[in-house]
Design an enzyme around this catalytic site. Structure first.
Site, mmCIF file in Angstrom:
data_model
loop_
_atom_site.group_PDB
_atom_site.id
_atom_site.type_symbol
_atom_site.label_atom_id
_atom_site.label_comp_id
_atom_site.label_asym_id
_atom_site.label_seq_id
_atom_site.Cartn_x
_atom_site.Cartn_y
_atom_site.Cartn_z
ATOM 1 N N CYS A 211 -4.850 1.852 4.218
ATOM 2 C CA CYS A 211 -4.729 3.245 3.671
ATOM 3 C C CYS A 211 -3.256 4.042 4.231
ATOM 4 O O CYS A 211 -3.296 4.803 5.890
ATOM 5 C CB CYS A 211 -5.953 4.306 4.296
ATOM 6 N N CYS B 91 -4.141 8.205 5.021
ATOM 7 C CA CYS B 91 -4.547 8.296 6.461
ATOM 8 C C CYS B 91 -3.744 7.904 7.588
ATOM 9 O O CYS B 91 -4.009 8.647 8.271
ATOM 10 C CB CYS B 91 -6.108 7.303 6.811
ATOM 11 N N ASP B 92 -2.940 6.836 7.653
ATOM 12 C CA ASP B 92 -2.133 6.427 8.739
ATOM 13 C C ASP B 92 -1.278 6.706 8.861
ATOM 14 O O ASP B 92 -0.009 6.828 9.824
ATOM 15 C CB ASP B 92 -2.476 5.176 9.492
#
Ligand code: NDP
Length: 309
Positions: free
Chosen positions: A135, A138-139
């Site tokens: 992701c 997200c990261d």
């Protein structure tokens, strides 16, 4: 805590919440369990530009928050927890939540969605969370100003590559064939982004590093040459698997695990059980189509209940 409902909804993506909006407005007093990832895949999506009604785009998390609030406004009983087991062989249906709480339901709407796929190489598992991620939204932030790589050639990979290109120094994109599967507009955006380097006919051999990602070794499948590219983040964006395993003993699934529904409907092979969203749809997989099938599932559940009362 109520343990019987006319309508039990499993999952909290656009399909589950839309089913909850329609079921609660029809006075079915639905109970909805959110699952392991409340809000579903859109919680890791940055801008949603194609959900009708938002001409300036909306973030995935905000869209999900609004859908949840809309369902709660009409009285849907939205709870945190995951469905661990079901029994569709008796009526009312039996559902176990968190491995311990027992429920019965006259109808069940399954909206459990799909989960990210992985390449399956050992280093990917070993370095998961240490530089390997599925992701980018997200990261990606952890790799600000650094060099990263992404695997995949669909719309997700393109979207994530573009997202990373805005944060990172250089994005290396590995594509296993000589063409992309993504929509033309996304391909064009990726190809015209100066800090995305595309490697065609390229597969991932191994991700290198001990305590974190330091490089990736890739192979050109045309001439079998390999090269090592220094990176600190490795993103996998190669598609999804439907979350249907617990329903397998009762429901008809296709060879990839998607729940099979009657043509043009959300009804499954068990009358009173309906499936909507990404767990039954491998063709469209859009928030708006998931919401559409969530609406259909609630309307079909309502008609089923009216008919069987
Ligand atoms: P897709 O299934 O569309 O694409 C998966 C990609 O990963 C393919 O290009 C595939 O390659 C590649 N791949 C699969 N396995 C491997 C592997 N082992 N090694 C290397 N590459 C691999 O998944 P997406 O998640 O991209 O998209 C799912 C759906 O969601 C699509 O319908 C898409 O259009 C939609 N979507 C729409 C968006 C939007 O409209 N904003 C955003 C994101 C997704 P190959 O082509 O060679 O099979």
């Amino acid at each position: 805590m109520t343990n019987h409902t006319e309508c039990f909804i499993i999952g909290s993506g656009p399909a589950g919440y839309t089913a909850a909006i329609y079921a609660s407005r029809a006075n079915l007093k639905p109970i909805l369990y959110q699952g392991h990832e409340p809000g579903g895949q859109l919680m890791t999506t940055n801008d949603v530009e194609n959900f009708p009604g938002y001409p300036e785009a909306i973030t995935g998390p905000k869209l999900m928050e609004d859908l949840q609030r809309q369902a709660a406004r009409f009285g849907a009983d939205i709870r945190n927890g995951w469905v661990s087991q079901v029994d569709f062989s008796t009526k009312p249906f039996k559902i176990i939540v968190n491995n311990k709480d027992n429920f019965t339901a006259d109808t069940v709407i399954i909206a459990t969605g799909a989960q990210a796929k992985w390449l399956g190489i050992p280093s990917e598992q070993r370095l998961n969370g240490l530089g390997v991620s599925a992701c980018a939204v997200c990261d990606g932030f952890f790799y600000k100003g650094q060099d990263v790589a992404i695997v995949g050639a669909g719309d997700t990979a393109c979207e994530e590559a573009l997202y990373l290109s805005k944060i990172c120094n250089q994005v290396h994109m590995f594509i296993r064939r000589d063409e992309m599967r993504a929509s033309k507009i996304m391909q064009d955006r990726v190809k015209s982004t100066p800090n995305i380097h595309i490697y065609w006919n390229t597969t991932t051999d191994e991700i290198l590093g001990e305590k974190g990602v330091e490089a990736v070794r890739v192979k050109n499948s045309l001439d079998n040459t390999t090269q090592e590219i220094p990176i600190t983040g490795f993103f996998v964006a190669i598609g999804h698997t439907p979350q249907s395993a617990i329903f397998k003993p009762y429901l008809d699934l296709d060879e990839e695990g998607y729940i099979i529904t009657q043509p043009g409907k959300t009804a499954t092979n068990v009358s009173g059980v309906f499936a909507c969203g990404d767990v039954m749809d491998k063709n469209y997989r859009q928030a708006i189509t998931a919401a559409g099938t969530g609406c259909m599932a609630a309307l079909e559940a309502e008609r089923y209940l009216a008919h069987h009362k």
